[in-house]
Design a protein around this motif. Structure first.
Motif, PDB file in Angstrom:
ATOM      1  N   ALA A  21     -36.122 -33.491  10.748  1.00  0.00           N
ATOM      2  CA  ALA A  21     -35.131 -33.672  11.816  1.00  0.00           C
ATOM      3  C   ALA A  21     -34.076 -34.694  11.412  1.00  0.00           C
ATOM      4  CB  ALA A  21     -35.826 -34.112  13.106  1.00  0.00           C
ATOM      5  N   VAL A  22     -34.516 -35.799  10.789  1.00  0.00           N
ATOM      6  CA  VAL A  22     -33.567 -36.817  10.311  1.00  0.00           C
ATOM      7  C   VAL A  22     -32.676 -36.221   9.224  1.00  0.00           C
ATOM      8  CG1 VAL A  22     -33.351 -39.046   9.146  1.00  0.00           C
ATOM      9  CG2 VAL A  22     -35.106 -38.719  10.911  1.00  0.00           C
ATOM     10  N   ALA A  24     -31.860 -33.159   8.815  1.00  0.00           N
ATOM     11  CA  ALA A  24     -30.946 -32.150   9.368  1.00  0.00           C
ATOM     12  C   ALA A  24     -29.641 -32.775   9.852  1.00  0.00           C
ATOM     13  CB  ALA A  24     -31.622 -31.406  10.522  1.00  0.00           C
ATOM     14  N   LEU A  25     -29.696 -34.044  10.267  1.00  0.00           N
ATOM     15  CA  LEU A  25     -28.499 -34.712  10.784  1.00  0.00           C
ATOM     16  C   LEU A  25     -27.607 -35.278   9.684  1.00  0.00           C
ATOM     17  CD1 LEU A  25     -30.175 -36.574  13.791  1.00  0.00           C
ATOM     18  CD2 LEU A  25     -28.765 -34.510  13.884  1.00  0.00           C
ATOM     19  N   VAL A  41     -27.733 -25.910   7.416  1.00  0.00           N
ATOM     20  CA  VAL A  41     -28.671 -26.629   8.276  1.00  0.00           C
ATOM     21  C   VAL A  41     -29.664 -25.657   8.924  1.00  0.00           C
ATOM     22  CG1 VAL A  41     -27.387 -26.653  10.468  1.00  0.00           C
ATOM     23  CG2 VAL A  41     -28.844 -28.580   9.875  1.00  0.00           C
ATOM     24  N   SER A 122     -23.281 -28.269  18.105  1.00  0.00           N
ATOM     25  CA  SER A 122     -23.607 -28.305  16.679  1.00  0.00           C
ATOM     26  C   SER A 122     -24.982 -27.732  16.329  1.00  0.00           C
ATOM     27  CB  SER A 122     -23.556 -29.767  16.224  1.00  0.00           C
ATOM     28  OG  SER A 122     -24.378 -29.997  15.132  1.00  0.00           O
ATOM     29  N   LYS A 124     -26.565 -28.564  13.791  1.00  0.00           N
ATOM     30  CA  LYS A 124     -27.343 -29.708  13.280  1.00  0.00           C
ATOM     31  C   LYS A 124     -28.244 -30.261  14.376  1.00  0.00           C
ATOM     32  CE  LYS A 124     -24.719 -31.730   9.495  1.00  0.00           C
ATOM     33  NZ  LYS A 124     -24.330 -33.013   8.935  1.00  0.00           N
ATOM     34  N   ALA A 125     -27.650 -30.502  15.547  1.00  0.00           N
ATOM     35  CA  ALA A 125     -28.425 -31.042  16.663  1.00  0.00           C
ATOM     36  C   ALA A 125     -29.502 -30.049  17.095  1.00  0.00           C
ATOM     37  CB  ALA A 125     -27.496 -31.350  17.838  1.00  0.00           C
ATOM     38  N   ALA A 128     -32.378 -30.199  14.565  1.00  0.00           N
ATOM     39  CA  ALA A 128     -33.082 -31.482  14.687  1.00  0.00           C
ATOM     40  C   ALA A 128     -33.963 -31.507  15.935  1.00  0.00           C
ATOM     41  CB  ALA A 128     -32.069 -32.628  14.729  1.00  0.00           C
TER      42      ALA A 128
END
Length: 527
Positions: A21-22, A24-25, A41, A122, A124-125, A128
């Protein structure tokens, strides 16, 4: 496999999604961007969840299947000595199937999202949040400390709130707020019960408390603790009448959110009853068992009647909402099995947990696919003369929806049958001291609930798969223009669920062989 390797596997399964998760950001490395950072991502999400699934399968393969009642892959290190809180991890025959189910469903959701990312902010979020949700759920099934269990139990709420509120459909803000407020209020009450047990029992360690089997807790303490913890778990389960957050959350959530909510999050509540309430406070659980069974049976009948109302012509029923209400009924069988306090009932509850995760996960995937193709999941629209008629327009999708429906109604030979049957068997002869006439009544009502389930599921199949509403207009074939049938990415995401539903139905001993020794030990205490 040696103990150290198993320890590392279990720790890796819990921690890896958080690390992912970290990651991915962070910005994607230049060589991994593919056709764009969004794709990179999403591919990262598939990779991390796939690795967690591989570790889970390796853990299951290395598990000593001859001794499933023993805690395996245990890690026990001090974390907050002043409060006696320890980082204590381990798996047995009760938690191992739930760990593998969580890893499988999260991987399939990541795979599905790679091609069908829900509209919203996003990616990304999104990735994550999915990974944080996975880590919290896996931790809930792996930790053996009451405080850690509470933290893991809470950890999943925020990601699911944002998944509904940011990537959901109509009414998502209201649905997300209802979800978070209901579950947080339930959790606050549960925390008080967990602290009471830890302080009065002298330890927060679940294994030590289960070994004592309530001997250090007075009857009054057990009653208060079971009531407090039971309310928190019942909200998540979801037990009638604490279920009202569920239909809105499911209807508004994106497809993968609904799959994870039904397939994984609902299991955390029932798992808590089996792991914490029954072995640690058996006297309190025994006192409240008839009430739990009564609420469970009301949930079975209520959920089925609401589904019948939603399925009827002109009922303005939403297919996602109908599947959500069906979960209230199916989880009622799980709670009924737990309330019998017998090995038969508990094994049925644990089996029904896994079966519900597979079947309802598949159904939410399928309803999401129908909504993508038609732009709606409203049953009246789908079954109109120009509506779905999936058998004629997308036969594979129609066939899979019919398969999911008959699996959900408990057809023998598929996974849905065994758990519900064993829960009713447990009600036929409940634990000593429980009123047999009362439980026989509950069994009869639950049996009637299975008939209602068959009724509404067959109505759904007739209306969506065959087209029309059963009158003259609906009797003629409504093929209409062909639609995109099952795509490759959908086939990849759904096939494992279909295969496991059939496998669990034909070979229930594979799962019951794991759960039964562990259940026997939990009920009698001892380590």
């Amino acid at each position: 496999m040696n103990h150290t390797a198993m320890q590392l596997l279990l720790a890796g399964i819990v921690v890896l999604p958080l690390v992912g998760a970290v990651a991915a950001l962070l910005p994607a490395p230049p060589g991994l961007k593919g056709s764009g950072p969004d794709q990179a991502v999403l591919r990262h999400g598939v990779t991390v969840t796939g690795l967690v699934l591989a570790l889970s399968v390796a853990l299951a393969a290395g598990f000593d299947h001859d001794r499933p009642a023993r805690m395996q892959a245990t890690t026990d290190i001090s974390w907050i000595p002043a409060l006696g809180i320890r980082i204590h991890l381990g798996v047995d025959g009760v938690s191992l199937p739930l760990l593998v189910l969580t890893a499988l469903l999260t991987f399939l959701c990541a795979l599905y999202s790679y091609k069908k990312m829900p509209a919203g902010p996003s990616p990304k979020a999104f990735v994550a949040l999915i990974l944080v949700l996975e880590s919290g759920t896996l931790a809930s099934f792996a930790v053996l400390d009451l405080v850690l269990f509470f933290l893991a139990f809470e950890m999943v709420l925020i990601p699911m709130y944002f998944l509904i509120a940011r990537w959901g459909g109509d009414g998502r803000e209201r649905a997300a707020w209802r979800f978070i407020l209901y579950t947080l209020l339930g959790s606050v009450v549960m925390l008080l019960g967990l602290l009471l047990i830890g302080i009065k029992g002298g330890t927060f360690d679940m294994v030590a408390l289960a070994t004592d089997n309530g001997s250090k807790l007075s009857h009054t303490t057990q009653l208060i603790a079971v009531l407090a913890i039971g309310v928190g778990l019942a909200v998540k389960a979801p037990m009638w009448p604490l279920h009202s957050w569920l239909p809105d959350a499911h209807t508004a959530a994106p497809t993968v959110g609904s799959v994870l909510l039904a397939g994984v999050l609902l299991k955390m509540g029932t798992y808590g009853f089996v792991r914490i309430v029954l072995p640690i406070a058996p006297d309190g659980a025994h006192t409240f068992a008839p009430y739990l069974a009564a609420f469970a049976v009301v949930g079975i009948i209520y959920g089925s009647l609401v589904c019948l109302s939603l399925a009827r012509t002109g009922g303005k029923g939403d297919l996602k909402r109908l599947i959500a209400y069906s979960s209230v009924g199916h989880m009622g069988f799980v709670l009924l099995g737990i309330a019998t306090m017998t090995p038969t009932g508990l094994n049925g509850a644990l089996f029904a947990n896994i079966a519900h995760g597979l079947i309802t996960g598949l159904l939410f995937f399928l309803v999401g696919a129908v909504k993508d193709r038609y732009g709606t999941s409203d049953l009246d629209t789908l079954s109109g003369a120009t509506g779905a008629a999936l058998y004629g327009r997308a036969p594979r999708l129609g066939g899979l929806l019919a398969f999911g429906a008959v699996a959900s109604l408990g057809l023998p030979g598929l996974a849905g049958f065994w758990g519900e049957m064993l829960a009713m068997f447990g009600s036929f002869r409940p634990a000593d001291g429980l009123s047999r006439p009362a439980f026989l009544t509950f069994m009869a009502l639950a049996g009637f609930g299975t008939l209602l389930t068959a009724a509404y599921m067959l109505v759904v199949v007739r209306r969506v798969c065959m087209g029309g509403d059963g009158g003259e207009e609906g009797a003629r074939p409504a093929h209409g223009p062909a639609l995109a049938d099952v795509q490759t990415y959908e086939f990849a995401a759904w096939t494992p669920l279909v295969a496991l539903t059939v496998l669990a139905g034909l070979w229930p001993a594979a799962l019951l062989g794991l759960t039964d020794p562990a259940v026997q030990q939990l009920l009698r205490g001892g380590n």
